[in-house]
Write a protein that holds these residues in place. Structure first.
Motif, PDB file in Angstrom:
ATOM      1  N   LEU A   1      47.355  38.482-111.562  1.00  0.00           N
ATOM      2  CA  LEU A   1      47.064  37.746-112.572  1.00  0.00           C
ATOM      3  C   LEU A   1      46.670  38.153-114.113  1.00  0.00           C
ATOM      4  CD1 LEU A   1      46.163  34.245-111.116  1.00  0.00           C
ATOM      5  CD2 LEU A   1      48.474  34.955-111.947  1.00  0.00           C
ATOM      6  N   ARG A   2      45.722  39.181-113.717  1.00  0.00           N
ATOM      7  CA  ARG A   2      44.987  40.086-114.843  1.00  0.00           C
ATOM      8  C   ARG A   2      46.030  41.321-115.415  1.00  0.00           C
ATOM      9  NH1 ARG A   2      40.554  40.256-111.312  1.00  0.00           N
ATOM     10  NH2 ARG A   2      41.199  42.439-110.692  1.00  0.00           N
ATOM     11  N   ALA A   3      46.785  41.765-114.712  1.00  0.00           N
ATOM     12  CA  ALA A   3      47.529  42.926-115.128  1.00  0.00           C
ATOM     13  C   ALA A   3      48.746  42.502-115.851  1.00  0.00           C
ATOM     14  CB  ALA A   3      48.096  43.571-113.969  1.00  0.00           C
ATOM     15  N   THR A   4      49.170  43.240-116.785  1.00  0.00           N
ATOM     16  CA  THR A   4      50.424  43.313-117.562  1.00  0.00           C
ATOM     17  C   THR A   4      51.322  44.374-117.514  1.00  0.00           C
ATOM     18  OG1 THR A   4      49.456  44.194-119.465  1.00  0.00           O
ATOM     19  CG2 THR A   4      49.140  41.916-119.404  1.00  0.00           C
ATOM     20  N   VAL A   5      52.519  44.252-117.759  1.00  0.00           N
ATOM     21  CA  VAL A   5      53.420  45.301-117.484  1.00  0.00           C
ATOM     22  C   VAL A   5      53.189  46.321-118.786  1.00  0.00           C
ATOM     23  CG1 VAL A   5      55.789  45.914-117.764  1.00  0.00           C
ATOM     24  CG2 VAL A   5      55.378  43.805-116.704  1.00  0.00           C
TER      25      VAL A   5
ATOM     26  N   LEU B   1      52.129  43.470 -96.956  1.00  0.00           N
ATOM     27  CA  LEU B   1      52.567  41.905 -97.071  1.00  0.00           C
ATOM     28  C   LEU B   1      51.128  41.386 -97.670  1.00  0.00           C
ATOM     29  CD1 LEU B   1      54.313  39.416 -96.549  1.00  0.00           C
ATOM     30  CD2 LEU B   1      52.888  39.532 -94.131  1.00  0.00           C
ATOM     31  N   LEU B   2      50.121  41.645 -97.438  1.00  0.00           N
ATOM     32  CA  LEU B   2      48.804  41.364 -97.811  1.00  0.00           C
ATOM     33  C   LEU B   2      48.448  41.435 -99.285  1.00  0.00           C
ATOM     34  CD1 LEU B   2      46.422  40.868 -94.447  1.00  0.00           C
ATOM     35  CD2 LEU B   2      48.037  39.147 -95.767  1.00  0.00           C
ATOM     36  N   GLN B   3      48.876  42.520 -99.801  1.00  0.00           N
ATOM     37  CA  GLN B   3      48.365  43.221-100.905  1.00  0.00           C
ATOM     38  C   GLN B   3      49.566  43.174-102.075  1.00  0.00           C
ATOM     39  OE1 GLN B   3      45.045  45.976-101.170  1.00  0.00           O
ATOM     40  NE2 GLN B   3      45.890  46.485 -99.028  1.00  0.00           N
ATOM     41  N   LEU B   4      50.736  44.045-101.735  1.00  0.00           N
ATOM     42  CA  LEU B   4      51.935  44.096-102.877  1.00  0.00           C
ATOM     43  C   LEU B   4      52.531  42.698-103.181  1.00  0.00           C
ATOM     44  CD1 LEU B   4      53.237  47.201-101.561  1.00  0.00           C
ATOM     45  CD2 LEU B   4      51.537  47.083-102.924  1.00  0.00           C
ATOM     46  N   VAL B   5      52.858  42.064-102.100  1.00  0.00           N
ATOM     47  CA  VAL B   5      53.521  40.576-102.469  1.00  0.00           C
ATOM     48  C   VAL B   5      52.406  39.653-103.399  1.00  0.00           C
ATOM     49  CG1 VAL B   5      54.282  38.501-101.342  1.00  0.00           C
ATOM     50  CG2 VAL B   5      54.840  40.804-100.466  1.00  0.00           C
ATOM     51  N   PRO B   6      51.469  39.477-103.067  1.00  0.00           N
ATOM     52  CA  PRO B   6      50.306  38.595-103.706  1.00  0.00           C
ATOM     53  C   PRO B   6      50.175  39.074-105.241  1.00  0.00           C
ATOM     54  CG  PRO B   6      49.343  38.902-101.641  1.00  0.00           C
ATOM     55  CD  PRO B   6      50.463  39.981-101.738  1.00  0.00           C
ATOM     56  N   PHE B   7      50.004  40.627-105.331  1.00  0.00           N
ATOM     57  CA  PHE B   7      50.075  41.184-106.675  1.00  0.00           C
ATOM     58  C   PHE B   7      51.382  41.017-107.341  1.00  0.00           C
ATOM     59  CE2 PHE B   7      50.922  44.719-109.347  1.00  0.00           C
ATOM     60  CZ  PHE B   7      49.922  44.718-110.173  1.00  0.00           C
ATOM     61  N   ALA B   8      52.507  41.084-106.705  1.00  0.00           N
ATOM     62  CA  ALA B   8      53.531  40.988-107.480  1.00  0.00           C
ATOM     63  C   ALA B   8      53.932  39.514-108.028  1.00  0.00           C
ATOM     64  CB  ALA B   8      54.733  41.439-106.845  1.00  0.00           C
ATOM     65  N   ILE B   9      53.564  38.622-107.221  1.00  0.00           N
ATOM     66  CA  ILE B   9      53.803  37.388-107.614  1.00  0.00           C
ATOM     67  C   ILE B   9      52.682  36.964-108.767  1.00  0.00           C
ATOM     68  CG2 ILE B   9      53.151  34.830-106.747  1.00  0.00           C
ATOM     69  CD1 ILE B   9      53.980  35.675-104.092  1.00  0.00           C
ATOM     70  N   GLY B  10      51.415  37.546-108.612  1.00  0.00           N
ATOM     71  CA  GLY B  10      50.352  37.109-109.777  1.00  0.00           C
ATOM     72  C   GLY B  10      51.040  38.181-111.162  1.00  0.00           C
ATOM     73  N   LEU B  11      51.520  39.195-110.997  1.00  0.00           N
ATOM     74  CA  LEU B  11      52.298  39.739-112.143  1.00  0.00           C
ATOM     75  C   LEU B  11      53.161  39.167-112.761  1.00  0.00           C
ATOM     76  CD1 LEU B  11      52.125  42.453-113.891  1.00  0.00           C
ATOM     77  CD2 LEU B  11      53.693  43.564-112.238  1.00  0.00           C
ATOM     78  N   LEU B  12      54.179  38.520-111.955  1.00  0.00           N
ATOM     79  CA  LEU B  12      55.239  37.843-112.495  1.00  0.00           C
ATOM     80  C   LEU B  12      54.812  36.407-113.183  1.00  0.00           C
ATOM     81  CD1 LEU B  12      57.959  38.384-109.504  1.00  0.00           C
ATOM     82  CD2 LEU B  12      58.077  39.371-111.671  1.00  0.00           C
ATOM     83  N   MET B  13      53.885  35.876-112.748  1.00  0.00           N
ATOM     84  CA  MET B  13      53.296  34.557-113.238  1.00  0.00           C
ATOM     85  C   MET B  13      52.770  34.991-114.582  1.00  0.00           C
ATOM     86  SD  MET B  13      51.708  32.144-110.191  1.00  0.00           S
ATOM     87  CE  MET B  13      50.886  31.292-111.540  1.00  0.00           C
ATOM     88  N   ARG B  14      52.025  36.084-114.877  1.00  0.00           N
ATOM     89  CA  ARG B  14      51.341  36.475-115.924  1.00  0.00           C
ATOM     90  C   ARG B  14      52.484  37.141-116.841  1.00  0.00           C
ATOM     91  NH1 ARG B  14      46.697  38.972-117.954  1.00  0.00           N
ATOM     92  NH2 ARG B  14      46.894  39.118-120.024  1.00  0.00           N
TER      93      ARG B  14
END
Length: 299
Positions: free
Chosen positions: A25-29, A145-158
């Protein structure tokens, strides 16, 4: 005790997923592209976190002749880069938060793949007298599963729902903080006798020194202004508990001695890194003295 382990494992899963989701959620492309574009900084961070610090953990453990459980815990921590608190230390020290968060996520992502082979190599070479067998495939799947997937979801939401991401970020960060403290408390509660036994060894000092030297290594093996370099130091000092906890569950059947040593080393590492970041913050927030200008009047 079985119930405590089940609850602790569930909270650990929440902690890891919430931490990575909050980071996404904090990160940006553009921020991630900026990190990838800075090739020297990226290579130095990878060398420091993937090579130098794991070897440092091995060296400290061998130098202090740590018991097997403490040695294993120290190697697990040293071999696991990208701790979620790395970005938090960037905030504490008033450093480069964007670079810190992006680098932390990058290290956690790559570390999920390098962690198991690194631990296997060090523990095999150290010959600690315990047969260690890590299921690399299972560990990689668990961590991914526990790290990459949640991060990707947060990044896409951002990227595609920024207002929602911004409104969710404080809650996700709070869940990460609270669950991390619960996990540490649970490990200490379930293994307090083993933690007390560590006071007779040098495990706590080993964890403290690992964090201090990792902070220095991360700062020295970095480029750019000092705020960026010390940010990399903070990222290096705070290791990722997720893969280490997963490894203890997969390879060591949640042995209390290793869990207790892991909790103690994590706490001693935070006790070293937080004061360093706080000191840097005080130095950077201190008001600068205005230059005194003197003039001489010609007589």
């Amino acid at each position: 005790m079985d119930t405590l382990h089940l609850v602790l494992n569930a909270i650990t899963v929440i902690f890891i997923a919430a931490s990575m989701f909050a980071a996404g959620l904090r990160a940006t492309v553009p921020a991630l592209r900026g990190v990838f574009a800075n090739i020297p900084l990226l290579l130095l961070a990878l060398i420091a976190n993937m090579v130098v610090i794991p070897l440092l953990g091995w060296g400290i453990g061998a130098l202090f002749s740590l018991p097997s459980a403490a040695f294993i815990a120290l190697v697990l921590i040293a071999s696991s880069p990208g701790g979620p608190f790395g970005a938090k230390l960037a905030t504490v020290q008033q450093g480069d938060l964007i670079a810190g968060a992006a680098t932390q996520v990058l290290l956690a992502s790559i570390g999920s793949l390098t962690f198991a082979p690194t631990v296997n190599a060090i523990l095999t070479a150290a010959d600690i007298g315990i047969k260690v067998s890590l299921d690399v495939g299972a560990l990689v799947r668990t961590v991914a599963l526990l790290q990459l997937v949640p991060f990707a979801i947060g990044l896409l939401m951002r990227r595609y729902a920024e207002p929602t991401a911004q409104s969710w970020q404080p809650t996700a960060a709070a869940v990460s903080n609270v669950t991390f403290l619960i996990v540490l408390a649970g490990m200490l509660l379930g293994s307090w006798q083993d933690v007390v036994d560590l006071f007779g060894s040098l495990a706590l000092l080993a964890g403290f020194l690992l964090a201090v030297f990792a902070f220095a290594i991360g700062t020295l093996l970095a480029t750019g202004p000092m705020t960026l370099r010390t940010t990399m130091g903070g990222v290096a000092a705070v290791r990722n508990a997720g893969p280490a906890l997963a490894a203890i569950g997969l390879a060591f059947a949640d042995q209390p001695t290793i869990l207790g040593a892991l909790a103690a080393i994590l706490l001693s590492g935070l006790a070293a890194a937080l004061p360093i970041a706080t000191l840097l913050s005080r130095r950077r927030s201190a008001p600068k003295k205005p230059q005194e200008h003197t003039s001489q009047v010609a007589m």
